[in-house]
Write an enzyme that holds these catalytic residues in place. Structure first.
Site, short mmCIF file in Angstrom:
data_model
loop_
_atom_site.label_atom_id
_atom_site.label_comp_id
_atom_site.label_asym_id
_atom_site.label_seq_id
_atom_site.Cartn_x
_atom_site.Cartn_y
_atom_site.Cartn_z
N SER A 181 -5.49 -4.85 -1.48
CA SER A 181 -5.42 -6.20 -0.89
C SER A 181 -4.27 -6.35 0.12
O SER A 181 -4.08 -7.43 0.66
CB SER A 181 -5.23 -7.23 -2.01
OG SER A 181 -3.95 -7.11 -2.60
N ASP A 234 5.43 -6.70 -4.89
CA ASP A 234 5.61 -5.42 -4.18
C ASP A 234 5.25 -5.56 -2.71
O ASP A 234 5.89 -4.96 -1.85
CB ASP A 234 4.74 -4.33 -4.82
CG ASP A 234 5.10 -4.08 -6.26
OD1 ASP A 234 6.26 -4.31 -6.65
OD2 ASP A 234 4.20 -3.68 -7.03
N THR A 293 -1.57 -9.42 -8.87
CA THR A 293 -1.00 -8.10 -9.18
C THR A 293 -0.40 -7.46 -7.92
O THR A 293 -1.09 -7.34 -6.91
CB THR A 293 -2.08 -7.16 -9.76
OG1 THR A 293 -2.80 -7.84 -10.76
CG2 THR A 293 -1.45 -5.88 -10.32
O1 RIB Z 1 3.75 -4.49 -9.54
C1 RIB Z 1 2.41 -4.15 -9.76
C2 RIB Z 1 2.30 -2.77 -10.29
O2 RIB Z 1 2.91 -2.71 -11.54
C3 RIB Z 1 0.89 -2.26 -10.51
O3 RIB Z 1 0.35 -1.62 -9.40
C4 RIB Z 1 1.02 -1.35 -11.71
O4 RIB Z 1 0.84 -0.01 -11.38
C5 RIB Z 1 2.42 -1.62 -12.25
O5 RIB Z 1 3.25 -0.57 -12.01
NA NA Z 2 -4.26 -8.85 -4.66
#
Ligand code: RIB
Ligand code: NA
Length: 311
Positions: free
Chosen positions: A299, A258, A254
């Protein structure tokens, strides 16, 4: 005051359940852990850039509620300027319900709430920061019109722009491509935008060429454990470059994309003459650290946690 990286984008409170697998429709399953974290693609990217040492500002909107107050404190704790963080009584702070399975894969539902109220007036207030930043980053968890306006403003002022079309929408305004110095998306987003099925590195190259044709200066398509491909309009004759990544033990992916984009923004701001391939290689390594621990921002590594040769 000039910032290295300004992010115009989303904040979400991540409500995360870890379970052996993702449930099917109508099914209830037992999970083994629940936690609340700071997320939202925009804020995630901003926090990763800040942790690497970039001077950052976030342009966003949260609710006048507990999650919103907490989020503002989180920005302060990470040294992100909150001068352009607005609070509204008209909607709640964005929230993301996330399920992470034992393979580290996830399924996410976002309720953007206050994020959708970020608009032209907020951008006008942030204009001095937007027009003097080294790098400006946008995604699609706020109103697409606001993202496009921010990209346009920065682009016109010769600020380098990174656009992350996530989550992807099918009929993206063609101007998004022309206003993007670096158009960075993952394989499924590339597929949705181009119609090219992206199963291999070669496919990613083909999808990238189509995105370049639409007018972006450079394209990066991230491929998870297979790294990414980089394409540039300045080398039209050269094919896409595949940048592999070292294998790691994946706990939670996750927000890995980003982390990659936040790191990329840092490199573009601090090492403007570095090749995009080298920036992508280093950003792969930063994101590779993030997948080895549970949580999104929780993380993300700081400069002190990373090998010195990344700086
Ligand atoms: O890209 C990951 C994010 O996507 C998460 O943190 C969640 O909030 C969604 O927006
Ligand atoms: Na992570």
């Amino acid at each position: 005051e000039a910032f290295d990286v300004v992010v115009v984008g989303s904040c979400m409170t991540d409500l995360v359940s870890q379970a052996p697998r993702l449930p099917k429709a109508g099914e209830t399953i037992h999970g083994h852990k629940f936690f609340i974290g700071f997320g939202g693609k925009g804020a995630n990217q901003c926090i990763q850039a800040a942790r690497m040492g970039a001077k950052t500002a976030m342009v966003c909107k949260v609710g006048k509620d507990f999650f919103g107050e907490n989020y503002i404190q989180n920005f302060k704790d990470n040294g992100v300027s909150t001068e352009f963080v607005g609070q509204t009584v008209d909607s709640a702070t964005g929230a993301a319900s996330i399920i992470v399975n034992d393979a580290g894969e996830n399924a996410i539902v976002i309720v953007a709430g206050a994020n959708l109220l970020l608009g032209g007036e907020d951008l006008r207030r942030a204009l001095p920061a937007l027009s003097h930043a080294k790098v400006m980053v946008c995604q699609l968890e706020i109103s697409p019109d606001t993202s496009l306006q921010a990209l346009r403003l920065s682009h016109e002022n010769n600020v380098k722009t990174i656009f992350n079309p996530a989550p992807a929408i099918p009929d993206l305004d063609p101007e998004f491509y022309r206003a993007s110095d670096v158009f960075c998306c993952n394989e499924s987003e590339a597929e949705l935008l181009t119609g090219v099925a992206v199963a291999s590195i070669e496919d990613a190259g083909r999808a990238g060429e189509e995105l370049l044709r639409r007018g972006c200066s450079s394209v990066i398509i991230t491929l998870g454990s297979r790294g990414c491909v980089v394409l540039s309009a300045h080398e039209p004759s050269s094919p896409s470059h595949h940048i592999p990544t070292k294998p790691v033990t994946t706990v939670d992916t996750t927000g890995a994309g980003d982390s990659f984009i936040g790191a990329l923004a840092f490199y573009m701001a601090h090492f403007p003459t570095m090749s995009l391939e080298e920036m992508a290689r280093r950003a792969n390594q930063v994101a590779g650290v993030s997948v080895q621990t549970i949580g999104t921002q929780a993380s993300y590594p700081s400069k002190k946690d990373l090998p010195t040769d990344l700086f």
